[in-house]
Design a protein around this motif. Sequence first.
Motif, PDB file in Angstrom:
ATOM      1  N   MET A  86       1.188  -1.229   0.109  1.00  0.00           N
ATOM      2  CA  MET A  86       0.142  -0.147   0.222  1.00  0.00           C
ATOM      3  C   MET A  86       0.886   0.976  -0.163  1.00  0.00           C
ATOM      4  O   MET A  86       1.160   1.260   1.138  1.00  0.00           O
ATOM      5  N   VAL A  87       0.476   2.129  -1.074  1.00  0.00           N
ATOM      6  CA  VAL A  87       1.430   3.442  -1.042  1.00  0.00           C
ATOM      7  C   VAL A  87       0.866   4.160  -0.167  1.00  0.00           C
ATOM      8  O   VAL A  87      -0.466   4.949  -0.229  1.00  0.00           O
ATOM      9  N   GLU A  88       1.858   5.113   0.567  1.00  0.00           N
ATOM     10  CA  GLU A  88       1.125   5.903   1.977  1.00  0.00           C
ATOM     11  C   GLU A  88       0.722   7.007   0.951  1.00  0.00           C
ATOM     12  O   GLU A  88       1.866   7.573   0.653  1.00  0.00           O
ATOM     13  N   PRO A  89      -0.335   8.297   2.213  1.00  0.00           N
ATOM     14  CA  PRO A  89      -0.612   9.435   1.169  1.00  0.00           C
ATOM     15  C   PRO A  89       0.497  10.755   1.202  1.00  0.00           C
ATOM     16  O   PRO A  89       1.344  10.141   2.485  1.00  0.00           O
ATOM     17  N   ARG A  90       0.954  11.606   0.534  1.00  0.00           N
ATOM     18  CA  ARG A  90       0.890  12.369   0.627  1.00  0.00           C
ATOM     19  C   ARG A  90       1.392  12.883   1.910  1.00  0.00           C
ATOM     20  O   ARG A  90      -0.092  13.629   2.052  1.00  0.00           O
TER      21      ARG A  90
ATOM     22  N   ILE B  58      -4.734  12.037   7.590  1.00  0.00           N
ATOM     23  CA  ILE B  58      -3.938  10.722   6.847  1.00  0.00           C
ATOM     24  C   ILE B  58      -3.339   9.622   8.902  1.00  0.00           C
ATOM     25  O   ILE B  58      -3.330  10.238   9.300  1.00  0.00           O
ATOM     26  N   PRO B  59      -3.779   8.259   7.998  1.00  0.00           N
ATOM     27  CA  PRO B  59      -2.918   7.360   8.832  1.00  0.00           C
ATOM     28  C   PRO B  59      -2.272   7.411   9.655  1.00  0.00           C
ATOM     29  O   PRO B  59      -1.382   7.824   8.696  1.00  0.00           O
ATOM     30  N   GLY B  60      -1.817   7.085  10.787  1.00  0.00           N
ATOM     31  CA  GLY B  60      -0.981   7.376  11.853  1.00  0.00           C
ATOM     32  C   GLY B  60      -0.779   8.931  12.317  1.00  0.00           C
ATOM     33  O   GLY B  60       0.053   9.233  13.321  1.00  0.00           O
TER      34      GLY B  60
ATOM     35  N   TRP C  28       6.498   7.811  12.008  1.00  0.00           N
ATOM     36  CA  TRP C  28       5.082   7.426  10.721  1.00  0.00           C
ATOM     37  C   TRP C  28       4.845   8.284  10.030  1.00  0.00           C
ATOM     38  O   TRP C  28       4.135   8.383   8.815  1.00  0.00           O
ATOM     39  N   ALA C  29       5.330   9.517   9.378  1.00  0.00           N
ATOM     40  CA  ALA C  29       6.055  10.342   8.445  1.00  0.00           C
ATOM     41  C   ALA C  29       6.356   9.772   7.231  1.00  0.00           C
ATOM     42  O   ALA C  29       6.381  10.686   6.365  1.00  0.00           O
ATOM     43  N   ARG C  30       7.675   8.832   7.710  1.00  0.00           N
ATOM     44  CA  ARG C  30       8.830   8.351   6.281  1.00  0.00           C
ATOM     45  C   ARG C  30       8.002   8.182   5.111  1.00  0.00           C
ATOM     46  O   ARG C  30       6.658   7.443   5.325  1.00  0.00           O
TER      47      ARG C  30
ATOM     48  N   ARG D 126       6.660  10.256   2.516  1.00  0.00           N
ATOM     49  CA  ARG D 126       5.146  10.616   2.612  1.00  0.00           C
ATOM     50  C   ARG D 126       5.991  11.700   1.862  1.00  0.00           C
ATOM     51  O   ARG D 126       4.709  13.122   1.846  1.00  0.00           O
TER      52      ARG D 126
END
Length: 191
Positions: free
Chosen positions: A1-5, A79-81, A118-120, A122
Amino acid sequence: MVEPRIRPVVRPAVRSDDDALGALDRVTWSTLHAVTPRPLPPYGPFFDALHRPEDFLVAELDAFGDPGDPGGPGGPGGIPGAEGREDDIVGYIRVARPTALASNAHVRQIQGLAVQPWARGRGVARALLRAGVLHARNQGARRLTLRVLGHNAPARALYEAEGFQVEGVLPGEFLLDGAYADDVLMGMSLS
């Protein structure tokens, strides 16, 4: 899964960021990028005579988390996380003079880049890096340099994608967790 920017707000650090930046430094410490010992309590201040607020830029979520996505499930901006992290600093970059010598006052050096785990992945590090380049240019710098450990492939790929070139390698410069690591010197022209 690609994390949202994430499109963070990047701003100059202020002295009141001390506790948040110290906590970020401790949570991101790793031999992937750090050559200094793991920070242990009691923790001193993040800012000191050699680490001044004016050398740092910080990335934080704005009031909605992401200006392009002002709502939705999950945390700020959906933003998940990011749950419960509306005011958190999600990263920093340190751009400073490498020495106090007048002969290299035209050079700035990236002396630290950290992003919340958690933000890496993105876009936070890229936003900080681009802001750091602009910050160095605005200070009249003609060159921007950095040092990165040879085994830190994600950081090296980011730096290369943003225009940095390898200018030298110091083989086996550091002994980290029983293994020797190369120190890779990278730089870019700002003129």
